[in-house]
Motif scaffolding. Sequence first.
Motif, mmCIF file in Angstrom:
data_model
loop_
_atom_site.group_PDB
_atom_site.id
_atom_site.type_symbol
_atom_site.label_atom_id
_atom_site.label_comp_id
_atom_site.label_asym_id
_atom_site.label_seq_id
_atom_site.Cartn_x
_atom_site.Cartn_y
_atom_site.Cartn_z
ATOM 1 N N ALA A 201 -7.078 8.621 -34.501
ATOM 2 C CA ALA A 201 -8.505 8.906 -34.155
ATOM 3 C C ALA A 201 -8.398 9.674 -32.779
ATOM 4 C CB ALA A 201 -9.471 7.912 -34.169
ATOM 5 N N TYR A 202 -7.563 9.139 -31.765
ATOM 6 C CA TYR A 202 -7.377 9.728 -30.279
ATOM 7 C C TYR A 202 -6.401 10.829 -30.137
ATOM 8 C CZ TYR A 202 -9.739 5.190 -30.476
ATOM 9 O OH TYR A 202 -10.644 4.359 -30.409
ATOM 10 N N ALA A 203 -5.892 11.152 -30.934
ATOM 11 C CA ALA A 203 -4.881 12.444 -30.896
ATOM 12 C C ALA A 203 -5.582 13.767 -30.972
ATOM 13 C CB ALA A 203 -3.941 12.416 -32.068
ATOM 14 N N ASN A 204 -5.232 14.606 -29.793
ATOM 15 C CA ASN A 204 -5.970 15.880 -30.010
ATOM 16 C C ASN A 204 -7.335 16.173 -29.562
ATOM 17 O OD1 ASN A 204 -3.247 16.734 -30.092
ATOM 18 N ND2 ASN A 204 -3.278 16.994 -32.200
ATOM 19 N N THR A 205 -8.027 15.098 -29.150
ATOM 20 C CA THR A 205 -9.320 14.916 -29.309
ATOM 21 C C THR A 205 -9.803 14.123 -27.785
ATOM 22 O OG1 THR A 205 -11.396 14.114 -29.957
ATOM 23 C CG2 THR A 205 -9.581 12.677 -30.097
ATOM 24 N N PRO A 206 -10.704 14.861 -27.185
ATOM 25 C CA PRO A 206 -10.907 14.022 -25.579
ATOM 26 C C PRO A 206 -11.112 12.696 -25.848
ATOM 27 C CG PRO A 206 -12.283 16.229 -26.029
ATOM 28 C CD PRO A 206 -11.659 15.875 -27.291
ATOM 29 N N SER A 207 -10.569 11.737 -25.181
ATOM 30 C CA SER A 207 -10.830 10.366 -25.066
ATOM 31 C C SER A 207 -10.050 9.912 -23.805
ATOM 32 C CB SER A 207 -9.960 9.619 -26.080
ATOM 33 O OG SER A 207 -8.685 10.267 -26.573
ATOM 34 N N TRP A 208 -10.151 8.735 -23.439
ATOM 35 C CA TRP A 208 -9.370 7.925 -22.211
ATOM 36 C C TRP A 208 -8.300 7.794 -22.385
ATOM 37 C CZ3 TRP A 208 -10.833 7.110 -17.392
ATOM 38 C CH2 TRP A 208 -10.082 6.242 -16.535
ATOM 39 N N LYS A 209 -7.586 8.412 -21.752
ATOM 40 C CA LYS A 209 -6.097 8.109 -21.547
ATOM 41 C C LYS A 209 -5.498 7.737 -19.984
ATOM 42 C CE LYS A 209 -5.333 11.204 -25.427
ATOM 43 N NZ LYS A 209 -6.738 11.716 -25.516
ATOM 44 N N SER A 210 -4.390 6.883 -19.991
ATOM 45 C CA SER A 210 -3.994 6.655 -18.710
ATOM 46 C C SER A 210 -2.593 6.149 -18.705
ATOM 47 C CB SER A 210 -4.747 5.051 -18.223
ATOM 48 O OG SER A 210 -4.363 4.851 -16.921
ATOM 49 N N VAL A 211 -2.060 6.614 -17.602
ATOM 50 C CA VAL A 211 -0.380 6.327 -17.674
ATOM 51 C C VAL A 211 -0.087 5.961 -16.186
ATOM 52 C CG1 VAL A 211 0.013 8.492 -17.173
ATOM 53 C CG2 VAL A 211 1.772 6.829 -18.079
ATOM 54 N N VAL A 212 0.690 4.799 -15.944
ATOM 55 C CA VAL A 212 1.076 4.426 -14.531
ATOM 56 C C VAL A 212 2.573 4.315 -14.651
ATOM 57 C CG1 VAL A 212 0.864 2.608 -12.931
ATOM 58 C CG2 VAL A 212 -1.029 3.155 -14.264
ATOM 59 N N ILE A 213 3.298 4.595 -13.745
ATOM 60 C CA ILE A 213 4.576 4.342 -13.497
ATOM 61 C C ILE A 213 4.896 4.062 -11.973
ATOM 62 C CG2 ILE A 213 5.267 6.617 -12.833
ATOM 63 C CD1 ILE A 213 7.644 6.250 -14.583
#
Length: 140
Positions: A77-89
């Motif tokens: 449901a979160y693919a290819n749709t505006p939704s909260w996403k975060s990444v940290v490295i």
Amino acid sequence: MRTRKLAIFLTGAAMAASTTMVASAAPAAAAGPCGSSYTRVGVYPIKRGDGTRTGTLEVHYSSSAGKNCALTYGYGAYANTPSWKSVVISRGDGSGEDSNSGTFTYYAGPVYVSAPGQCIDVQGTVPDWVTVKLNNVHCG
């Protein structure tokens, strides 16, 4: 009049053919989201406690750049749709941190860290604070 119609027809046909040729041309070496020298070295599912997958954390590496790169994609449901996403490295010791977060349609990132001879920490989040965090991985 007949010559003019033929000229207009031929001009239109030539334009259509050239547009088709340009649209179907592909670059010889397509670059991924991190860049052309990066290779994917890890793929990690992001799951809720009940096992429902909400996203994917990807880690890439470039030996020529000497850097790791990470992205977080939505899933289901979160693919290819505006939704909260975060990444940290970051490096395994927490230094050199790079992050990207917000409401994205496709993915958060790319984010990069240079960690020669060290391990890295990576974290991906896709809505509802569903997070996968990996410490001291992809050492080298």
